[in-house]
Structures are given as structure tokens and as C-alpha cells.
Write an enzyme that holds these catalytic residues in place. Structure first.
Site, PDB file in Angstrom:
ATOM      1  N   HIS A  92       0.849  -1.204   0.000  1.00 32.37           N
ATOM      2  CA  HIS A  92       0.000   0.000   0.000  1.00 32.37           C
ATOM      3  C   HIS A  92       0.881   1.248   0.000  1.00 32.37           C
ATOM      4  O   HIS A  92       0.621   2.201  -0.742  1.00 32.37           O
ATOM      5  CB  HIS A  92      -0.868   0.062   1.269  1.00 32.37           C
ATOM      6  N   LYS A 113     -17.879  -5.439   9.002  1.00 34.76           N
ATOM      7  CA  LYS A 113     -16.666  -6.204   8.712  1.00 34.76           C
ATOM      8  C   LYS A 113     -15.763  -6.174   9.938  1.00 34.76           C
ATOM      9  O   LYS A 113     -15.419  -5.102  10.435  1.00 34.76           O
ATOM     10  CB  LYS A 113     -15.953  -5.558   7.506  1.00 34.76           C
ATOM     11  N   ARG A 168      -2.619  -6.336  -8.103  1.00 37.03           N
ATOM     12  CA  ARG A 168      -1.440  -7.169  -7.854  1.00 37.03           C
ATOM     13  C   ARG A 168      -1.278  -8.307  -8.853  1.00 37.03           C
ATOM     14  O   ARG A 168      -0.210  -8.579  -9.345  1.00 37.03           O
ATOM     15  CB  ARG A 168      -1.515  -7.779  -6.446  1.00 37.03           C
ATOM     16  N   SER A 213      -2.766  -7.633   3.377  1.00 42.31           N
ATOM     17  CA  SER A 213      -2.940  -7.426   4.820  1.00 42.31           C
ATOM     18  C   SER A 213      -3.321  -8.733   5.501  1.00 42.31           C
ATOM     19  O   SER A 213      -2.852  -9.022   6.604  1.00 42.31           O
ATOM     20  CB  SER A 213      -4.042  -6.397   5.085  1.00 42.31           C
TER      21      SER A 213
END
Ligand code: PNS
Length: 161
Positions: free
Chosen positions: A18, A42, A91, A129
């Protein structure tokens, strides 16, 4: 000439991948607003306030990088902040489907807001993450994958010496 771009995400926690996109984004735009998703549905390891605090600490010397929380629709947050550009990192092929759907949905919601994709530096192409959290939780090293400050906050969370 666009003055600002938004870099949205969960950032639970922010990784070097990031960070790389944010710094490179800041070379392209005079201002980057890092928009941290606040989603009560979440479950996150770090609270919204903690995630914001961590990102602010990392970029404290770069005034062009701002950090804000957002909830609800991203395009509404962009409109309310007068920003027309969203940056997302892409990615791998596996990211494509989800990112493609999201970009098209956002375009459908507000045709004035564009998503720009940036490729990560190759060394971070595998990084996420969730993997960082899993590796750290299981006792592995996350050195070089997150900032030392993030590592210290992970240590605090997992109370690891
Ligand atoms: O880091 P993430 O979890 O991949 O980021 C996803 C994020 C925050 C960009 C995305 O979930 C989002 O924009 N959420 C806000 C809700 C929204 O606008 N949904 C409609 C777009 S598909």
C-alpha cells in the site's frame, strides 16, 4: 488538471505494498487522500481509529498525504470531497475480476469518477494485509513487508515480546 486522488481500502493494517502505491501516487498527484473504510459489518483487527492513526504516523512528514475515514459508497465520499480519481493497486490476475466489477459498478454509480490502476512493485506483488496478519499471528516474520511502526502495533495487538 486533477489536484487530488483517493486511495481507498481497508488497510487492516497498511502494508509496504500500500505504502508503495501511495508514495508513487503522490508523485503523480499533488494530494492523495487515503480513504479508510469504516464498515461496522466487517470485523477488523485494528479499529478504524487505529488504522487511521497508523497511516498518519507513517506519512506524518508528507503533508500531501491525508488520511480520512469513509463509510457508505466510495463514489459519494469522492463526490463530497470534490475528487474524481480513485487509485487501486492491481497485484495479480486474481485481483482483476473483483477490481473490474468494482470499477464498473463505481462508474455506473457516478460516471464522472474514474478508477486508475497501478501495478505494485514486483517485490510486493504477493503481499496482502490478511497474509501479514496470518503470518504474524503464527509467529512468522513480517520484516520488510510492513513498516516497523506497523510491526510494533501488531506486537502490541498480539502481545508478543
Ligand atoms: O482494501 P480493500 O478491502 O480491498 O478495499 C475495498 C474498498 C474499501 C475499496 C471497497 O470495499 C469499497 O469501496 N467499499 C465502499 C462501499 C462501496 O462503495 N461499494 C460499491 C463499490 S463496488
Amino acid at each position: 488538471m486533477e489536484k487530488s486522488a483517493i486511495y481507498p481500502g481497508s488497510f487492516d493494517p497498511i502494508t509496504n505494498g500500500h505504502e508503495d502505491i501511495i508514495r508513487r501516487g503522490a508523485n503523480l498527484f499533488p494530494r492523495i487522500v487515503v480513504a479508510v473504510l469504516e464498515n461496522p459489518r466487517k470485523e477488523t483487527l485494528f479499529s478504524t481509529a487505529e488504522r487511521i492513526d497508523i497511516i498518519r504516523e507513517i506519512f506524518k512528514d508528507i503533508p500531501a498525504i491525508e488520511v480520512k475515514a469513509f463509510h457508505g459508497l466510495l463514489v459519494d465520499f469522492a463526490r463530497d470531497n470534490g475528487i474524481r480519481i480513485l487509485i487501486r493497486g492491481l497485484r495479480a490476475v486474481s485481483d482483476f475480476e473483483y477490481e473490474f466489477q468494482m470499477a464498473l459498478m463505481n462508474l455506473n454509480l457516478n460516471a464522472e469518477i474514474e478508477t486508475l490502476f497501478m501495478m505494485p512493485s514486483a517485490k510486493y506483488a504477493f503481499l496482502s494485509s490478511s497474509l501479514v496478519k496470518e503470518v504474524y499471528r503464527l509467529g512468522g516474520s513480517v520484516e520488510g513487508l510492513v513498516a516497523p511502526y506497523v510491526e510494533s502495533r501488531l506486537r502490541e495487538k498480539f502481545r508478543r515480546g
